[in-house]
Design a protein around this motif. Structure first.
Motif, PDB file in Angstrom:
ATOM      1  N   VAL A 139      34.558  49.935  52.698  1.00 59.21           N
ATOM      2  CA  VAL A 139      34.071  48.677  52.132  1.00 59.21           C
ATOM      3  C   VAL A 139      35.134  47.593  52.255  1.00 59.21           C
ATOM      4  O   VAL A 139      34.837  46.448  52.632  1.00 59.21           O
ATOM      5  N   ARG A 140      36.389  47.929  51.947  1.00 54.81           N
ATOM      6  CA  ARG A 140      37.457  46.934  52.056  1.00 54.81           C
ATOM      7  C   ARG A 140      37.626  46.438  53.492  1.00 54.81           C
ATOM      8  O   ARG A 140      37.898  45.271  53.725  1.00 54.81           O
ATOM      9  N   MET A 141      37.484  47.345  54.457  1.00 59.41           N
ATOM     10  CA  MET A 141      37.572  46.933  55.861  1.00 59.41           C
ATOM     11  C   MET A 141      36.387  46.064  56.248  1.00 59.41           C
ATOM     12  O   MET A 141      36.527  45.100  57.007  1.00 59.41           O
ATOM     13  N   ALA A 142      35.213  46.396  55.726  1.00 60.18           N
ATOM     14  CA  ALA A 142      33.997  45.656  56.077  1.00 60.18           C
ATOM     15  C   ALA A 142      34.026  44.221  55.573  1.00 60.18           C
ATOM     16  O   ALA A 142      33.499  43.309  56.212  1.00 60.18           O
ATOM     17  N   ILE A 143      34.641  43.988  54.399  1.00 63.65           N
ATOM     18  CA  ILE A 143      34.633  42.646  53.822  1.00 63.65           C
ATOM     19  C   ILE A 143      35.806  41.803  54.295  1.00 63.65           C
ATOM     20  O   ILE A 143      35.914  40.627  53.942  1.00 63.65           O
ATOM     21  N   GLU A 144      36.691  42.365  55.126  1.00 64.39           N
ATOM     22  CA  GLU A 144      37.835  41.623  55.635  1.00 64.39           C
ATOM     23  C   GLU A 144      37.394  40.665  56.735  1.00 64.39           C
ATOM     24  O   GLU A 144      37.009  41.087  57.828  1.00 64.39           O
ATOM     25  N   THR A 145      37.412  39.374  56.428  1.00 67.40           N
ATOM     26  CA  THR A 145      37.005  38.361  57.419  1.00 67.40           C
ATOM     27  C   THR A 145      38.026  37.243  57.554  1.00 67.40           C
ATOM     28  O   THR A 145      37.812  36.277  58.277  1.00 67.40           O
ATOM     29  N   LEU A 177      43.465  56.487  41.507  1.00 71.32           N
ATOM     30  CA  LEU A 177      42.172  56.144  40.912  1.00 71.32           C
ATOM     31  C   LEU A 177      41.600  54.855  41.486  1.00 71.32           C
ATOM     32  O   LEU A 177      40.398  54.606  41.374  1.00 71.32           O
ATOM     33  N   ASN A 178      42.447  54.028  42.123  1.00 74.13           N
ATOM     34  CA  ASN A 178      41.942  52.819  42.771  1.00 74.13           C
ATOM     35  C   ASN A 178      40.960  53.156  43.880  1.00 74.13           C
ATOM     36  O   ASN A 178      40.100  52.343  44.231  1.00 74.13           O
ATOM     37  N   PHE A 179      41.093  54.355  44.439  1.00 80.55           N
ATOM     38  CA  PHE A 179      40.201  54.771  45.521  1.00 80.55           C
ATOM     39  C   PHE A 179      38.877  55.315  44.975  1.00 80.55           C
ATOM     40  O   PHE A 179      38.022  55.745  45.752  1.00 80.55           O
ATOM     41  N   TYR A 180      38.723  55.296  43.655  1.00 83.53           N
ATOM     42  CA  TYR A 180      37.497  55.778  43.019  1.00 83.53           C
ATOM     43  C   TYR A 180      36.820  54.670  42.213  1.00 83.53           C
ATOM     44  O   TYR A 180      36.058  54.947  41.297  1.00 83.53           O
ATOM     45  N   ARG A 181      37.089  53.412  42.586  1.00 81.00           N
ATOM     46  CA  ARG A 181      36.412  52.297  41.931  1.00 81.00           C
ATOM     47  C   ARG A 181      34.907  52.413  42.174  1.00 81.00           C
ATOM     48  O   ARG A 181      34.469  52.558  43.313  1.00 81.00           O
ATOM     49  N   GLY A 182      34.130  52.332  41.118  1.00 82.86           N
ATOM     50  CA  GLY A 182      32.680  52.421  41.243  1.00 82.86           C
ATOM     51  C   GLY A 182      32.148  53.839  41.298  1.00 82.86           C
ATOM     52  O   GLY A 182      30.946  54.040  41.502  1.00 82.86           O
ATOM     53  N   ARG A 248      29.103  48.339  44.771  1.00 79.39           N
ATOM     54  CA  ARG A 248      29.803  47.562  45.789  1.00 79.39           C
ATOM     55  C   ARG A 248      30.715  46.508  45.160  1.00 79.39           C
ATOM     56  O   ARG A 248      31.817  46.254  45.655  1.00 79.39           O
ATOM     57  N   THR A 249      30.244  45.894  44.092  1.00 84.79           N
ATOM     58  CA  THR A 249      31.062  44.878  43.426  1.00 84.79           C
ATOM     59  C   THR A 249      32.346  45.502  42.889  1.00 84.79           C
ATOM     60  O   THR A 249      33.431  44.919  43.016  1.00 84.79           O
ATOM     61  N   GLN A 250      32.251  46.688  42.327  1.00 91.58           N
ATOM     62  CA  GLN A 250      33.440  47.366  41.814  1.00 91.58           C
ATOM     63  C   GLN A 250      34.350  47.829  42.947  1.00 91.58           C
ATOM     64  O   GLN A 250      35.573  47.747  42.838  1.00 91.58           O
ATOM     65  N   GLN A 251      33.774  48.298  44.036  1.00 96.30           N
ATOM     66  CA  GLN A 251      34.580  48.753  45.164  1.00 96.30           C
ATOM     67  C   GLN A 251      35.355  47.613  45.809  1.00 96.30           C
ATOM     68  O   GLN A 251      36.489  47.808  46.270  1.00 96.30           O
ATOM     69  N   ALA A 252      34.731  46.432  45.861  1.00 93.61           N
ATOM     70  CA  ALA A 252      35.368  45.284  46.512  1.00 93.61           C
ATOM     71  C   ALA A 252      36.391  44.589  45.618  1.00 93.61           C
ATOM     72  O   ALA A 252      37.192  43.789  46.098  1.00 93.61           O
ATOM     73  N   ASN A 253      36.366  44.895  44.334  1.00 95.54           N
ATOM     74  CA  ASN A 253      37.287  44.258  43.402  1.00 95.54           C
ATOM     75  C   ASN A 253      38.720  44.707  43.665  1.00 95.54           C
ATOM     76  O   ASN A 253      39.023  45.892  43.661  1.00 95.54           O
TER      77      ASN A 253
END
Length: 308
Positions: A139-145, A177-182, A248-253
């Motif tokens: 998700v982090r890679m996908a939102i990188e623009t 635990l940052n890798f388990y957001r959401g 998704r909102t939690q993962q992207a935070n």
């Protein structure tokens, strides 16, 4: 005299089942990767893509925007992480489903809606703890623009997520635990979603076996599986979509402090009202229908090829 071992309990069966599930997951996810990236960008309200998330033609415009700025490869940004998650997730999931199905419903007369739902729910939860970090990185890679000249790498995303555990220059306890957001809302959603998909899959296939002639089933087997998979994916994509938006909102935070479910819901509602929980549903359906059709059908074909 010793009884012959049940072929469904030996190592060979488990390996073949895992291979069939892995193939199904990899093929299905790769086929819809461009749509998946666009859906994530819509769901997380990416500043560069908000203008595309309204009309249906926005999907095509978003694809053109990515190709213009990042090339065709940009549509597949993060696909390596998708496969790193999808293949083992599907391999474990489909294998567990076969075993759970056999355990819960050993005979046709023991097949009930609840047991089908339970088998699907067990399947969905089985691989999550091991594969979930890959989804967050994806998700982090996908939102990188921000950087159109350099492709985002998994390692840079991993470093970024890990560093979000820093406070005043020091790493806070358990940055993993940052890798388990959401994760919590994902687990809540996977029970009705995965359980429901397999419930509809099994129920409609059982119905088709009762109502259609054997020669019709043999001739149109793949088409029937595609149609049933599409129906299953559509129904439960719509039913559980708000949970996906929250996830998704939690993962992207990227804030050091993780936001809870209540805070996330409030944030989404403030931003877009009830419609905010269905942002990107159009592209989600366009993606989900073929994905589940392909996944479930390829799974059946691979099982037949591997003699499962």
């Amino acid at each position: 005299m010793l009884k012959p071992a049940d072929e469904h309990s030996d190592l060979s069966f488990l390996l073949r089942s895992a291979i069939a599930g892995g193939i199904a997951g990899g093929v299905a996810k790769t086929s819809v990767t461009p749509l998946d990236r666009i859906k994530i960008l819509f769901q997380t309200h990416n500043a560069d893509f908000q203008r595309f998330s309204g009309p249906w033609r926005g999907i095509g415009d978003a694809i053109q925007f990515i190709i213009r700025n990042q090339g065709v490869r940009g549509l597949f940004q993060g696909n390596t992480l998708t496969l790193a998650r999808a293949i083992p997730h599907a391999a474990v999931g489909y294998t567990v489903y076969d075993k759970a199905n056999q355990f819960l419903m050993p005979a046709p007369d023991s097949q009930t809606s609840f047991r089908r739902l339970l088998a699907g729910a067990i399947t969905g939860l089985s691989a999550m703890p091991f594969t979930y970090p890959f989804e967050v990185i994806r998700v982090r890679m996908a939102i990188e623009t921000k950087n159109y000249t350099q492709r985002s790498s998994p390692w840079s995303a991993i470093r970024t997520i890990w560093s979000e555990g820093r406070s005043n220059g020091r790493i806070t306890p358990l940055p993993i635990l940052n890798f388990y957001r959401g994760f919590t809302v994902s687990a809540l959603g996977v029970v009705p979603y995965r359980g429901g998909v397999f419930l509809i899959w099994e129920s409609l296939n059982a119905y088709s076996r009762k109502t259609l002639r054997p020669e019709t089933l043999r001739t149109h087997k793949t088409r029937i599986h595609l149609a049933v998979g599409a129906i299953a994916g559509t129904v439960f994509q719509i039913a559980t979509y708000p949970l996906e938006i929250i996830r998704r909102t939690q993962q992207a935070n990227g804030e050091p402090k993780m936001i809870g479910i209540r805070e996330t819901v409030s944030q989404i509602w403030t931003r877009g009202g009830w419609r905010g929980f269905y942002v990107g549903l159009g592209v989600g359906l366009i993606k989900q229908v073929p994905m589940y059709s392909v996944s479930l059908t390829v799974w059946q074909i691979a099982k037949g090829f591997l003699d499962i």
